[in-house]
Scaffold this active site. Structure first.
Site, mmCIF file in Angstrom:
data_model
loop_
_atom_site.group_PDB
_atom_site.id
_atom_site.type_symbol
_atom_site.label_atom_id
_atom_site.label_comp_id
_atom_site.label_asym_id
_atom_site.label_seq_id
_atom_site.Cartn_x
_atom_site.Cartn_y
_atom_site.Cartn_z
ATOM 1 N N SER A 44 -63.252 169.762 34.272
ATOM 2 C CA SER A 44 -62.772 169.831 35.648
ATOM 3 C C SER A 44 -62.942 171.262 36.159
ATOM 4 O O SER A 44 -63.000 172.205 35.383
ATOM 5 C CB SER A 44 -61.317 169.397 35.737
ATOM 6 O OG SER A 44 -60.509 170.211 34.926
ATOM 7 N N GLY A 45 -63.053 171.389 37.465
ATOM 8 C CA GLY A 45 -63.236 172.708 38.062
ATOM 9 C C GLY A 45 -64.683 173.021 38.372
ATOM 10 O O GLY A 45 -65.002 174.104 38.843
ATOM 11 N N CYS A 46 -65.571 172.064 38.122
ATOM 12 C CA CYS A 46 -66.992 172.249 38.406
ATOM 13 C C CYS A 46 -67.361 171.424 39.641
ATOM 14 O O CYS A 46 -66.870 170.310 39.808
ATOM 15 C CB CYS A 46 -67.842 171.793 37.227
ATOM 16 S SG CYS A 46 -67.547 172.729 35.711
ATOM 17 N N ALA A 47 -68.214 171.968 40.480
ATOM 18 C CA ALA A 47 -68.665 171.240 41.666
ATOM 19 C C ALA A 47 -69.537 170.054 41.256
ATOM 20 O O ALA A 47 -69.505 169.005 41.893
ATOM 21 C CB ALA A 47 -69.436 172.173 42.594
ATOM 22 N N SER A 48 -70.307 170.217 40.202
ATOM 23 C CA SER A 48 -71.157 169.149 39.671
ATOM 24 C C SER A 48 -70.398 168.436 38.562
ATOM 25 O O SER A 48 -69.366 168.909 38.099
ATOM 26 C CB SER A 48 -72.440 169.734 39.081
ATOM 27 O OG SER A 48 -73.093 170.531 40.012
#
Length: 136
Positions: free
Chosen positions: A48-52
């Protein structure tokens, strides 16, 4: 404290004349990476915390750290390949000690990634460190 695989990437980046060339190299590194089995792309391995979409599955063998990773974005897949080169093969207890920010700065990534991508890289590094701490 970088691995020989990461040192090789750093040397390659030294000879690339501009960020556009480096960007292409990051994508090429991602394409060359072994694919992650679909069975490992589950909520437990999703970062979690990734745009992708990003998945990291730790693989600890003989006290050494490794991981399989993947993303639905080419540049992020390349960043995963770079992180793999930075961490894979290290003794588990050394993984949290790696100054990933300093090492990645050697590649010029810190000043050329969007804030979303930078946050994603930090999230991946945090997941890697947590996995190593749990295994140690």
């Amino acid at each position: 404290m970088a691995t020989p695989a990461f040192e090789e990437i750093a040397e390659t980046f030294e000879f690339l004349p501009d960020w556009e060339e480096r960007y292409r190299e990051v994508i090429a590194l991602g394409r060359a990476m072994e694919p992650m089995p679909e069975a490992l792309k589950v909520p437990a391995t999703k970062v979690s915390g990734c745009a992708s979409q990003v998945w990291i599955h730790p693989e600890i063998a003989g006290g050494r750290f490794g991981f399989t990773g993947d993303s639905d974005a080419s540049i992020v897949r390349g960043l995963i390949a770079i992180l793999h080169a930075l961490y894979a093969g290290l003794p588990v207890q050394e993984v949290p000690e790696v100054d990933a920010g300093k090492e990645l700065a050697r590649l010029g990534l810190d000043s050329h990634l969007s804030s979303q991508r930078s946050n994603g890289v930090r999230a991946m590094i945090q997941r890697i460190r947590e996995s190593a701490r749990e295994a140690a």
